[in-house]
Motif scaffolding. Structure first.
Motif, mmCIF file in Angstrom:
data_model
loop_
_atom_site.group_PDB
_atom_site.id
_atom_site.type_symbol
_atom_site.label_atom_id
_atom_site.label_comp_id
_atom_site.label_asym_id
_atom_site.label_seq_id
_atom_site.Cartn_x
_atom_site.Cartn_y
_atom_site.Cartn_z
ATOM 1 N N HIS A 84 -7.834 52.780 10.372
ATOM 2 C CA HIS A 84 -8.666 53.042 11.548
ATOM 3 C C HIS A 84 -7.897 52.723 12.813
ATOM 4 O O HIS A 84 -7.201 51.708 12.884
ATOM 5 C CB HIS A 84 -10.007 52.302 11.477
ATOM 6 N N ASP A 117 -5.213 44.820 13.386
ATOM 7 C CA ASP A 117 -6.478 45.464 12.981
ATOM 8 C C ASP A 117 -6.741 46.663 13.880
ATOM 9 O O ASP A 117 -7.423 46.540 14.869
ATOM 10 C CB ASP A 117 -7.598 44.417 13.090
ATOM 11 N N GLU A 151 -14.378 52.703 12.765
ATOM 12 C CA GLU A 151 -14.524 51.646 11.752
ATOM 13 C C GLU A 151 -15.145 50.382 12.342
ATOM 14 O O GLU A 151 -16.002 49.755 11.726
ATOM 15 C CB GLU A 151 -13.160 51.322 11.138
ATOM 16 N N GLU A 152 -14.705 50.031 13.542
ATOM 17 C CA GLU A 152 -15.218 48.798 14.148
ATOM 18 C C GLU A 152 -16.666 48.966 14.623
ATOM 19 O O GLU A 152 -17.288 48.011 15.076
ATOM 20 C CB GLU A 152 -14.313 48.335 15.295
ATOM 21 N N HIS A 423 -10.183 40.642 16.000
ATOM 22 C CA HIS A 423 -11.498 40.568 16.654
ATOM 23 C C HIS A 423 -11.534 39.492 17.750
ATOM 24 O O HIS A 423 -12.443 39.478 18.550
ATOM 25 C CB HIS A 423 -12.659 40.344 15.665
HETATM 26 ZN ZN LIG Z 1 -11.706 44.879 12.346
#
Ligand SMILES: [Zn+2]
Length: 453
Positions: A84, A117, A151-152, A423
């Motif tokens: 992602h 991420d 995705e997030e 995050h």
């Molecule tokens: Zn994530």
């Protein structure tokens, strides 16, 4: 020199160039919750994929777009790479040492939102593919990429996109890298994740909060009624009492029983900063791993009623609310579980309302499939260390889209450092692990091609 050796040597010699590619992706914001920069980032990725010789396109969804790319080598197995390119918001800018979209290198790590991420990790696959095409003239197997832009935000349109493009997305295995290597420092190969269903129970019995002296004895108290209801849903020892809740829990296979014993789990480290010292329960290693992976949960995540601000208020609340999430395992269906919970609530408290929120299905790929063994072997070879084999991670992800809808084995090998800070502020990706990730993907591609001959 074998073609894999050539590829690995090239990966080492182009370290700076690869690092710059990551910086390019990180300097383009792509925050799915606000939409900031997402479409621009999709375009950059699409161009990057075309540049290395893949057919790439942007695939619109009802929300933010996905990026698709492929290179088919006839007569070879196909590996689908999922990843992602969207990120979480940056949060409090004051907590970042350097700005989140100005990638900076410190202590051998690149800092920036999306490094670990997941833009840095998905890039490892793109560079591994590039390495084969540049050094060997062609890939050892066919590849497809599906890069999610949401995705997030829960991958809300991914299942529909996949349903509508089943033929295009056909592959022999789905491989993705998100999250960290095992905290013990060994790589890990993860074969599934738990599903989830979020629900809310609301009971509103009175028209307003009332004086407890005037009304306390005479009207129902929704907070007490909710507490009584909840006590019928889970026993003090943790068993969910909703009828049929465990009916579809898939049994643990002998191979899973075996690998669970090998997963490092140090009670002291795991609960450090979480549990107060001296508090229980005292987990046995294997029991803990089994509860964490193969059993569903029912978690009260929020409980609100009446006066919760400072000081006392002598009232009978008019309303009580409970929010809960249930982590599910194969073959529990989130909608079926919700129905069971709703039926239970209606039996004990007919006036309560039960509201369904988000859901994801669980996913579990068989450890003993030939491709599973091939990937475990390839990771061991790349790292010169046995990977920790994890049948199921406790959290939830959209993996079911591949394993259930597209019916392909789905395997995750995370490449980031355990302290990647995803995050949060100062998200980072170790450059050594980034390069090691590219090499791991190269080993995996080569092993899957070899396994097919
Ligand atoms: Zn994530």
């Amino acid at each position: 020199m074998t073609s894999l050796d050539k590829v690995l040597r090239w990966i080492d010699s182009t370290r700076d160039q690869s690092t710059q590619k990551m910086a390019r992706l990180i300097s383009q914001p792509s925050v799915s919750s606000t939409g900031e920069g997402v479409k621009e980032c999709a375009k950059i990725l699409c161009d990057m994929l075309k540049e290395i010789g893949l057919d790439a396109k942007i695939m619109p969804t009802a929300g933010l777009p996905a990026v698709y790319a492929e290179r088919i080598v006839p007569g070879t197995p196909t590996v689908m790479f999922y990843g992602h390119y969207d990120t979480q918001p940056v949060g409090d800018l004051n907590l970042w040492v350097t700005p989140p979209f100005e990638p900076a290198i410190r202590n051998g790590r690149m800092y920036g939102r999306g490094t670990g991420d997941n833009k840095g990790q998905l890039l490892t696959h793109i560079i591994a593919v590039d390495a084969f095409i540049k050094n060997c003239g062609e890939l050892p197997c066919s590849v497809k990429f599906l890069l999610d832009g949401e995705e997030e935000s829960g991958s809300i349109n991914l299942a529909t996109l996949v349903e509508e493009n089943k033929e295009l997305l056909k592959a022999d295995v789905c491989y993705y890298s998100d999250g960290p290597i095992h905290y013990s420092g060994r790589p890990q190969v993860v074969f599934g994740c738990r599903g989830i269903i979020d629900a809310e129970i609301v009971i509103e019995e009175n028209m307003r909060d009332c004086h407890s002296g005037h009304y306390g004895a005479l009207i129902p108290n929704p907070a007490w009624r909710l507490v009584h209801l909840l006590s019928t849903m889970k026993s003090p020892d943790g068993k969910v009492l909703v009828e049929g809740y465990y009916d579809k829990v898939r049994a643990i296979t002998p191979a899973e029983e075996e690998v669970v014993k090998d997963i490092p789990f140090n009670v002291k480290d795991y609960f450090e900063g979480v549990r107060h010292p001296g508090t229980g329960p005292e987990w046995d290693h294997v029991d803990a791993m089994k509860a964490h992976m193969f059993m569903p949960t029912m978690t009260i995540s929020g409980l609100v009623s009446g006066h919760t601000a400072e000081g006392m208020a002598t009232i009978v609340p008019y309303k009580a609310t409970c929010k809960m999430d249930m982590r599910l395992v194969p073959d529990q269906d989130p909608d079926e579980i919700f129905d069971l919970v709703e039926k239970h609530v209606k039996k004990y408290l007919p006036e309560a309302e039960v509201i369904k929120h988000g859901k994801m299905y669980a996913s579990r790929t068989d450890l003993e499939l030939p491709v599973s063994k091939t990937v475990i072997g390839a990771v061991a070879e790349a790292w010169d260390a046995d990977p920790v084999v994890v049948p199921l991670s406790g959290a939830s992800c959209p993996e079911y889209v591949f394993s259930n809808i597209l019916e392909m084995p789905t395997i995750s090998v995370p490449y980031a450092n355990p302290d990647e800070g995803n995050h949060g502020p100062n998200e980072n990706f170790s450059l050594d692990l980034f390069i090691q990730g590219i090499k791991t993907t190269a080993h995996v591609l080569e092993a899957i091609a070899r396994g097919n001959k």
